[in-house]
Design a protein around this motif. Structure first.
Motif, PDB file in Angstrom:
ATOM      1  N   GLY A 137     -44.628  85.537  69.898  1.00  0.00           N
ATOM      2  CA  GLY A 137     -44.745  85.828  68.478  1.00  0.00           C
ATOM      3  C   GLY A 137     -45.369  87.191  68.281  1.00  0.00           C
ATOM      4  O   GLY A 137     -45.744  87.861  69.235  1.00  0.00           O
ATOM      5  N   MET A 138     -45.466  87.598  67.041  1.00  0.00           N
ATOM      6  CA  MET A 138     -46.176  88.820  66.692  1.00  0.00           C
ATOM      7  C   MET A 138     -45.688  90.024  67.486  1.00  0.00           C
ATOM      8  O   MET A 138     -46.332  90.472  68.425  1.00  0.00           O
ATOM      9  CB  MET A 138     -47.676  88.623  66.891  1.00  0.00           C
ATOM     10  N   PRO A 139     -44.531  90.562  67.136  1.00  0.00           N
ATOM     11  CA  PRO A 139     -44.049  91.767  67.816  1.00  0.00           C
ATOM     12  C   PRO A 139     -45.069  92.902  67.793  1.00  0.00           C
ATOM     13  O   PRO A 139     -45.119  93.716  68.708  1.00  0.00           O
ATOM     14  CB  PRO A 139     -42.798  92.137  67.020  1.00  0.00           C
ATOM     15  N   GLU A 140     -45.875  92.951  66.757  1.00  0.00           N
ATOM     16  CA  GLU A 140     -46.963  93.920  66.666  1.00  0.00           C
ATOM     17  C   GLU A 140     -48.281  93.167  66.466  1.00  0.00           C
ATOM     18  O   GLU A 140     -48.328  92.179  65.742  1.00  0.00           O
ATOM     19  CB  GLU A 140     -46.738  94.880  65.491  1.00  0.00           C
ATOM     20  N   SER A 149     -53.045  87.763  68.933  1.00  0.00           N
ATOM     21  CA  SER A 149     -52.405  89.027  69.310  1.00  0.00           C
ATOM     22  C   SER A 149     -52.601  89.306  70.796  1.00  0.00           C
ATOM     23  O   SER A 149     -51.661  89.712  71.495  1.00  0.00           O
ATOM     24  CB  SER A 149     -52.989  90.178  68.481  1.00  0.00           C
ATOM     25  N   THR A 177     -39.732  85.532  70.788  1.00  0.00           N
ATOM     26  CA  THR A 177     -40.725  86.045  69.852  1.00  0.00           C
ATOM     27  C   THR A 177     -40.313  85.675  68.433  1.00  0.00           C
ATOM     28  O   THR A 177     -39.229  86.046  67.975  1.00  0.00           O
ATOM     29  CB  THR A 177     -40.849  87.576  69.982  1.00  0.00           C
ATOM     30  N   ASP A 179     -41.150  86.052  64.598  1.00  0.00           N
ATOM     31  CA  ASP A 179     -41.871  86.985  63.740  1.00  0.00           C
ATOM     32  C   ASP A 179     -41.999  86.459  62.315  1.00  0.00           C
ATOM     33  O   ASP A 179     -41.597  87.101  61.347  1.00  0.00           O
ATOM     34  CB  ASP A 179     -41.156  88.344  63.730  1.00  0.00           C
ATOM     35  N   LEU A 213     -35.870  88.124  70.036  1.00  0.00           N
ATOM     36  CA  LEU A 213     -36.670  88.238  68.817  1.00  0.00           C
ATOM     37  C   LEU A 213     -35.974  87.509  67.676  1.00  0.00           C
ATOM     38  O   LEU A 213     -34.793  87.766  67.394  1.00  0.00           O
ATOM     39  CB  LEU A 213     -36.839  89.721  68.461  1.00  0.00           C
ATOM     40  N   ALA A 215     -36.321  87.410  63.882  1.00  0.00           N
ATOM     41  CA  ALA A 215     -36.963  88.068  62.751  1.00  0.00           C
ATOM     42  C   ALA A 215     -36.419  87.550  61.420  1.00  0.00           C
ATOM     43  O   ALA A 215     -36.642  88.160  60.369  1.00  0.00           O
ATOM     44  CB  ALA A 215     -36.756  89.575  62.850  1.00  0.00           C
TER      45      ALA A 215
END
Length: 218
Positions: A137-140, A149, A177, A179, A213, A215
């Motif tokens: 999770g949380m690409p950034e 994180s 991931t 998001d 991902l 999204a």
């Protein structure tokens, strides 16, 4: 017939991934901390008429997780795919958590996946095939979710290490991931997300991705 092992088989992604692999006729092993959670998820797989094992274990308890995975292998054989979906999700900012709290989050978010891989990947490698997937999770990174994180960054590093160690032996390590907040009927519907797990598992070796991902719906 070897099947799928879902660690962290709760409602949401865990249950949806279990359904996705059960649709293909694969035996399913469900691993979770709570007996009630396991019953609910297992009941949801009844229409697929596949063998199901339910095992209680905390992914942060290595002895309990090892015992559960040994039982899964004993009954269904070395799995074709293992999914680590356990996570400790909580809001925390820089300096807010104690060392113990950070260690607890790291144990669930990263070390549980590491221990599961260490237990299953060697046998997959000896067979010459297998898929090990981790829910990310949380690409950034986000400053309001510090421990999570750090954990998701650790997942990406773990996947790289597993690929370096076992990829040449036919073990596909990857993460999915997500998001956004998971909820049925939204852009982050768990059944839509589960398709990424199946896609990664069935990718030809020369096209292996290390991360998918989600999204939202395109």
């Amino acid at each position: 017939m070897p099947g799928a092992v879902i660690i962290g088989a709760g409602p949401g992604i865990g249950q949806a991934v279990a359904r996705r692999f059960a649709r293909e006729g694969m035996p399913i092993t469900l691993v979770a901390r709570g007996a009630q959670t396991l019953r609910v998820v297992a009941d949801g797989l009844a229409p697929y008429d596949v063998p199901i094992i339910t095992l209680q274990a905390d992914s942060a308890d290595r002895a309990a997780l090892d015992a559960a995975l040994d039982q899964a292998v004993g009954e269904h054989g070395v799995p074709e795919v293992a999914v680590h979906n356990a996570a400790l999700v909580r809001a925390d900012e820089l300096g807010e958590l104690s060392v113990r709290d950070h260690m607890e989050a790291w144990a669930v978010n990263v070390v549980g996946a590491l221990n599961a891989a260490a237990h299953l990947a060697p046998a997959m490698a000896a067979r010459g095939s297998g898929t090990f997937l981790v829910t990310g999770g949380m690409p950034e990174p986000k400053p309001e979710y510090v421990s999570l994180s750090l954990g998701k960054a650790g997942v990406r590093t773990l996947i790289t290490l597993l690929d370096q160690h076992y990829g040449s032996f036919g073990v596909h390590a990857a993460s999915v991931t997500v998001d956004g907040p998971v909820a049925p009927g939204t852009d982050f519907d768990p059944d839509d997300i589960a398709e990424h797990y199946w896609h990664l598992h069935t990718q030809p070796r020369h096209l292996w991705d290390r991360e998918a991902l989600h999204a939202g719906r395109s």
